[in-house]
Design a protein around this motif. Sequence first.
Motif, PDB file in Angstrom:
ATOM      1  N   HIS A   1       0.755  -1.309   0.038  1.00  0.00           N
ATOM      2  CA  HIS A   1       0.044   0.033  -0.162  1.00  0.00           C
ATOM      3  C   HIS A   1       0.869   1.274  -0.061  1.00  0.00           C
ATOM      4  N   LYS A   2       2.186   1.302   0.523  1.00  0.00           N
ATOM      5  CA  LYS A   2       2.993   2.396   0.738  1.00  0.00           C
ATOM      6  C   LYS A   2       3.433   2.918  -0.863  1.00  0.00           C
ATOM      7  N   ALA A   3       3.581   1.667  -1.612  1.00  0.00           N
ATOM      8  CA  ALA A   3       3.986   2.103  -2.880  1.00  0.00           C
ATOM      9  C   ALA A   3       2.980   2.610  -4.048  1.00  0.00           C
ATOM     10  N   VAL A   4       1.860   2.350  -3.780  1.00  0.00           N
ATOM     11  CA  VAL A   4       0.583   2.750  -4.252  1.00  0.00           C
ATOM     12  C   VAL A   4       0.405   4.485  -3.675  1.00  0.00           C
ATOM     13  N   ARG A   5       0.592   4.532  -2.636  1.00  0.00           N
ATOM     14  CA  ARG A   5       0.529   5.987  -2.097  1.00  0.00           C
ATOM     15  C   ARG A   5       1.489   6.743  -2.662  1.00  0.00           C
ATOM     16  N   TYR A   6       2.796   5.940  -2.777  1.00  0.00           N
ATOM     17  CA  TYR A   6       4.006   7.037  -3.190  1.00  0.00           C
ATOM     18  C   TYR A   6       3.721   7.415  -4.941  1.00  0.00           C
ATOM     19  N   LEU A   7       2.994   6.293  -5.700  1.00  0.00           N
ATOM     20  CA  LEU A   7       2.701   6.429  -7.088  1.00  0.00           C
ATOM     21  C   LEU A   7       1.799   7.404  -7.166  1.00  0.00           C
ATOM     22  N   VAL A   8       0.696   7.507  -6.351  1.00  0.00           N
ATOM     23  CA  VAL A   8      -0.267   8.551  -6.324  1.00  0.00           C
ATOM     24  C   VAL A   8       0.236   9.947  -6.075  1.00  0.00           C
ATOM     25  N   ASP A   9       1.144  10.039  -5.065  1.00  0.00           N
ATOM     26  CA  ASP A   9       1.746  11.482  -4.756  1.00  0.00           C
ATOM     27  C   ASP A   9       2.424  11.890  -5.916  1.00  0.00           C
ATOM     28  N   ILE A  10       3.285  10.952  -6.686  1.00  0.00           N
ATOM     29  CA  ILE A  10       4.029  11.441  -7.952  1.00  0.00           C
ATOM     30  C   ILE A  10       2.875  11.991  -9.093  1.00  0.00           C
ATOM     31  N   GLU A  11       1.893  11.275  -9.233  1.00  0.00           N
ATOM     32  CA  GLU A  11       0.931  11.505 -10.148  1.00  0.00           C
ATOM     33  C   GLU A  11       0.162  12.585  -9.900  1.00  0.00           C
ATOM     34  N   GLU A  12       0.146  12.831  -8.486  1.00  0.00           N
ATOM     35  CA  GLU A  12      -0.684  14.193  -8.290  1.00  0.00           C
ATOM     36  C   GLU A  12       0.275  15.327  -8.442  1.00  0.00           C
ATOM     37  N   LYS A  13       1.489  15.359  -8.382  1.00  0.00           N
ATOM     38  CA  LYS A  13       2.415  16.270  -8.574  1.00  0.00           C
ATOM     39  C   LYS A  13       2.430  16.644 -10.076  1.00  0.00           C
ATOM     40  N   ILE A  14       2.472  15.544 -10.888  1.00  0.00           N
ATOM     41  CA  ILE A  14       2.263  15.769 -12.319  1.00  0.00           C
ATOM     42  C   ILE A  14       0.822  16.306 -13.062  1.00  0.00           C
ATOM     43  N   TYR A  15      -0.131  15.588 -12.315  1.00  0.00           N
ATOM     44  CA  TYR A  15      -1.432  15.917 -13.120  1.00  0.00           C
ATOM     45  C   TYR A  15      -2.339  16.735 -12.197  1.00  0.00           C
ATOM     46  N   GLY A  16      -1.982  17.034 -11.034  1.00  0.00           N
ATOM     47  CA  GLY A  16      -2.912  17.628 -10.173  1.00  0.00           C
ATOM     48  C   GLY A  16      -3.910  16.798  -9.523  1.00  0.00           C
ATOM     49  N   LYS A  17      -5.057  17.452  -9.288  1.00  0.00           N
ATOM     50  CA  LYS A  17      -6.320  16.933  -8.512  1.00  0.00           C
ATOM     51  C   LYS A  17      -6.783  15.871  -9.630  1.00  0.00           C
TER      52      LYS A  17
END
Length: 131
Positions: A1-17
């Motif tokens: 689950h930590k990996a998924v959260r990390y990937l979502v954080d990266i995607e949020e930085k790129i694509y925003g909300k």
Amino acid sequence: HKAVRYLVDIEEKIYGKNVYFDAVDYIGKTNIETLLIHSMDDHVVNYKNNFMKMVNNIEGNEKVHTITVDNHFHNPTYKEESVKALVEYLNKLFALKKDSDKIALRDKTDFNVLCTLDEKIMHEIINFLSN
């Protein structure tokens, strides 16, 4: 689950909300004619967990139309024979270690065979777009 959260954080930085938008909700509420095509044996976008979830959510929305095929994996618009040939090609490609062998395989491959469109599905798409 930590990996998924990390990937979502990266995607949020790129694509925003936009990362949190759910296509199921938007397609279910659309007022635009929409055609969804999916293969039951798609290993990339799971039929049961993804496509059927969407289909169940759009029930009653007459603007959304679906076509379900089988034996097309992640390429529902390709002929079944092309999908099989593509899988064989990719299996051979991934088994090769040297770039020169991969290039040789690429050079002797007829990609038209691997990407031939399914006439029946294409007619369905054309009919949908014509209405």
